[in-house]
Motif scaffolding. Sequence first.
Motif, PDB file in Angstrom:
ATOM      1  N   ALA A  58       0.834  -1.206   0.000  1.00 30.41           N
ATOM      2  CA  ALA A  58       0.000   0.000   0.000  1.00 30.41           C
ATOM      3  C   ALA A  58       0.866   1.252   0.000  1.00 30.41           C
ATOM      4  O   ALA A  58       0.583   2.220  -0.723  1.00 30.41           O
ATOM      5  N   ARG A  59       1.928   1.240   0.765  1.00 31.11           N
ATOM      6  CA  ARG A  59       2.824   2.398   0.808  1.00 31.11           C
ATOM      7  C   ARG A  59       3.527   2.600  -0.520  1.00 31.11           C
ATOM      8  O   ARG A  59       3.757   3.733  -0.941  1.00 31.11           O
ATOM      9  N   ALA A  63       4.356   5.849  -2.822  1.00 30.69           N
ATOM     10  CA  ALA A  63       5.765   6.276  -2.733  1.00 30.69           C
ATOM     11  C   ALA A  63       6.632   5.247  -3.457  1.00 30.69           C
ATOM     12  O   ALA A  63       7.434   4.548  -2.855  1.00 30.69           O
ATOM     13  N   ARG A  64       6.459   5.168  -4.750  1.00 28.85           N
ATOM     14  CA  ARG A  64       7.136   4.164  -5.569  1.00 28.85           C
ATOM     15  C   ARG A  64       8.658   4.217  -5.458  1.00 28.85           C
ATOM     16  O   ARG A  64       9.338   3.200  -5.573  1.00 28.85           O
ATOM     17  N   ASP A  65       9.212   5.395  -5.235  1.00 30.10           N
ATOM     18  CA  ASP A  65      10.667   5.549  -5.222  1.00 30.10           C
ATOM     19  C   ASP A  65      11.306   5.314  -3.854  1.00 30.10           C
ATOM     20  O   ASP A  65      12.518   5.387  -3.733  1.00 30.10           O
ATOM     21  N   ARG A  67      12.866   3.214  -1.454  1.00 22.48           N
ATOM     22  CA  ARG A  67      13.500   1.896  -1.476  1.00 22.48           C
ATOM     23  C   ARG A  67      13.200   1.071  -0.225  1.00 22.48           C
ATOM     24  O   ARG A  67      13.049  -0.151  -0.290  1.00 22.48           O
ATOM     25  N   ASP A  68      13.100   1.727   0.907  1.00 13.69           N
ATOM     26  CA  ASP A  68      12.865   1.040   2.172  1.00 13.69           C
ATOM     27  C   ASP A  68      11.618   0.166   2.125  1.00 13.69           C
ATOM     28  O   ASP A  68      11.601  -0.921   2.691  1.00 13.69           O
ATOM     29  N   ASN A  69      10.575   0.624   1.440  1.00 15.86           N
ATOM     30  CA  ASN A  69       9.350  -0.181   1.333  1.00 15.86           C
ATOM     31  C   ASN A  69       9.615  -1.512   0.637  1.00 15.86           C
ATOM     32  O   ASN A  69       9.087  -2.547   1.044  1.00 15.86           O
ATOM     33  N   TYR A  70      10.426  -1.504  -0.394  1.00 22.13           N
ATOM     34  CA  TYR A  70      10.756  -2.729  -1.129  1.00 22.13           C
ATOM     35  C   TYR A  70      11.585  -3.679  -0.265  1.00 22.13           C
ATOM     36  O   TYR A  70      11.314  -4.883  -0.221  1.00 22.13           O
TER      37      TYR A  70
END
Length: 85
Positions: A58-59, A63-65, A67-70
């Motif tokens: 969802a995040r 905020a596609r860019d 990196r921490d989410n990935y």
Amino acid sequence: MDPQRTLTECFNIIDERGADYGGIEENFDRIAKIASEIIGTPITAYEVAMILVATKLARMSGARDKRDNYLDAINYLAFASELRK
């Protein structure tokens, strides 16, 4: 393109956070117990991991860019894989 670098970063995050928060299984079991009390329905450590994957997905949509989410999503999927047993 260097997916091995990404996986190395994921591994390093697990080590760093493990030092701060303790073992994955113990931590996710603790989260599951607390969440189960809050919602009034038992959930498992595996389900906690999958909920956190959903949170990261969802995040990412906003905020596609970031990196921490990935990195976190990859780790949560790895945890889910181990906790599924």
